[in-house]
Design an enzyme around this catalytic site. Structure first.
Site, short mmCIF file in Angstrom:
data_model
loop_
_atom_site.label_atom_id
_atom_site.label_comp_id
_atom_site.label_asym_id
_atom_site.label_seq_id
_atom_site.Cartn_x
_atom_site.Cartn_y
_atom_site.Cartn_z
N GLY A 1 0.59 -0.96 0.41
CA GLY A 1 0.09 -0.05 0.13
C GLY A 1 0.88 1.16 0.06
N GLU B 1 -5.05 -2.06 -1.03
CA GLU B 1 -5.95 -1.09 -0.30
C GLU B 1 -7.47 -0.47 -1.19
OE1 GLU B 1 -4.32 0.49 2.40
OE2 GLU B 1 -2.64 -0.52 2.08
#
Length: 308
Positions: free
Chosen positions: A67, A272
């Protein structure tokens, strides 16, 4: 002296970078860089930092999970002048780093940042957003961003498994129209992924064979909704054997794919949350960004491998 911006997520993994931060910075300085260090403070902070800096950096390094890398790449793609990115993996899975043979040893990875070579790899465009190695919908895709960071730190992969088991008896199914290269597929799916990676969720080999990272094409894998336990077992068997089962799965390579549904579907980008969408267009930006890798890795990860 060359200049580097080093962005790191202090909460990634089990905070493994913290005790080695001084050694990492020492490697950067010995590599000839004047280093500006920035620890991220919140979600999407790396994107903001990438968009706001005005200094002329020769290299941007980052450390964290997939992420964090996604945020740095997203920010870099929005900049007019792009510079190479170095990556020190410090997350729970680190799929992209594994695919590019970037060492899990932080000091070795730091050495690659300053002494490696830039590799121009593909980047995904997802509607108006970007992703590094995976855009996915369906079964378990919300696990990574719904699993609490503290739980990830303590339990690692087990955290994902525990969170995922809560959903196994409530499998969502989506009817989707998929269009690519003049072909249209309409079917019901429990899971789908557009990838530029050799591993997903730490599992290698489920995205197809001969995966390279600069060929201008993504691997697309779509899992049909099983109608009974036998069909579900066939899907699980294909995953276990790392093989495509054409009766239960669609698999193809493309540089652009369209997804259309009558309901909003949640997507994940590099682990994410990527929003909910009724229509998604995914495009491959070939060789759009340079990532630092070991020199001997280039031949294995580039499109030359696909022609062997």
């Amino acid at each position: 002296m060359k200049k580097m911006l080093f962005i790191y997520n202090p909460n990634s993994g089990m905070g493994l970078l913290k005790p080695k931060l001084s050694d990492v910075l020492d490697i950067f300085v010995k590599g000839g860089y004047e280093v500006t260090v920035y620890p991220t403070q919140k979600y999407h902070d790396a994107v903001r930092k990438m968009g706001e800096y005005e200094e002329q950096y020769d290299l941007v390094a980052c450390s964290g999970g997939d992420g964090t890398l996604d945020e740095v790449v997203t920010g870099m793609m929005k900049r007019e002048k792009k510079v190479p990115i170095g990556y020190i993996p410090a997350g729970t899975t680190n799929d992209f780093a594994s695919s590019l043979h970037i060492s899990k040893n932080m000091l070795e990875a730091a050495d690659t940042v300053v002494n490696g070579v830039p590799f121009a790899c593909d980047v995904g465009v997802f509607n108006q957003d970007y992703f590094v190695y995976i855009a996915a919908f369906g079964l378990f895709t919300d696990v990574s961003y719904e699993t609490k960071q503290s739980m990830k730190n303590v339990l690692g992969h087990l955290a994902y498994i525990l969170e995922g088991t809560k959903r196994i008896f409530n499998i969502p199914s989506y009817r989707i129209k998929v269009t690519h290269d003049g072909e249209t597929i309409e079917d019901e799916f429990i899971y789908g992924m557009v990838t530029n990676s050799r591993s997903v969720g730490g599992f290698k080999g489920i995205t197809g064979k001969n995966v390279v990272f600069d060929d201008g094409k993504f691997e697309v894998t779509l899992f049909k909704t099983p109608r009974n336990p036998m069909e579900l077992n066939e899907i699980l068997g294909a995953l276990a054997l790392r093989k495509i089962n054409p009766k239960r799965m669609y698999s193809f390579k493309t540089n652009e794919v369209h997804f259309e549904t009558e309901e909003e579907i949640p997507w994940t980008l590099d682990g994410e949350f990527g929003g909910v969408h009724e229509e998604v267009v995914v495009k491959d930006c070939q060789k759009a960004l340079e990532i630092m890798v070991k020199p001997e890795v280039i031949e294995d990860v580039s499109e030359k491998k696909g022609t062997e």
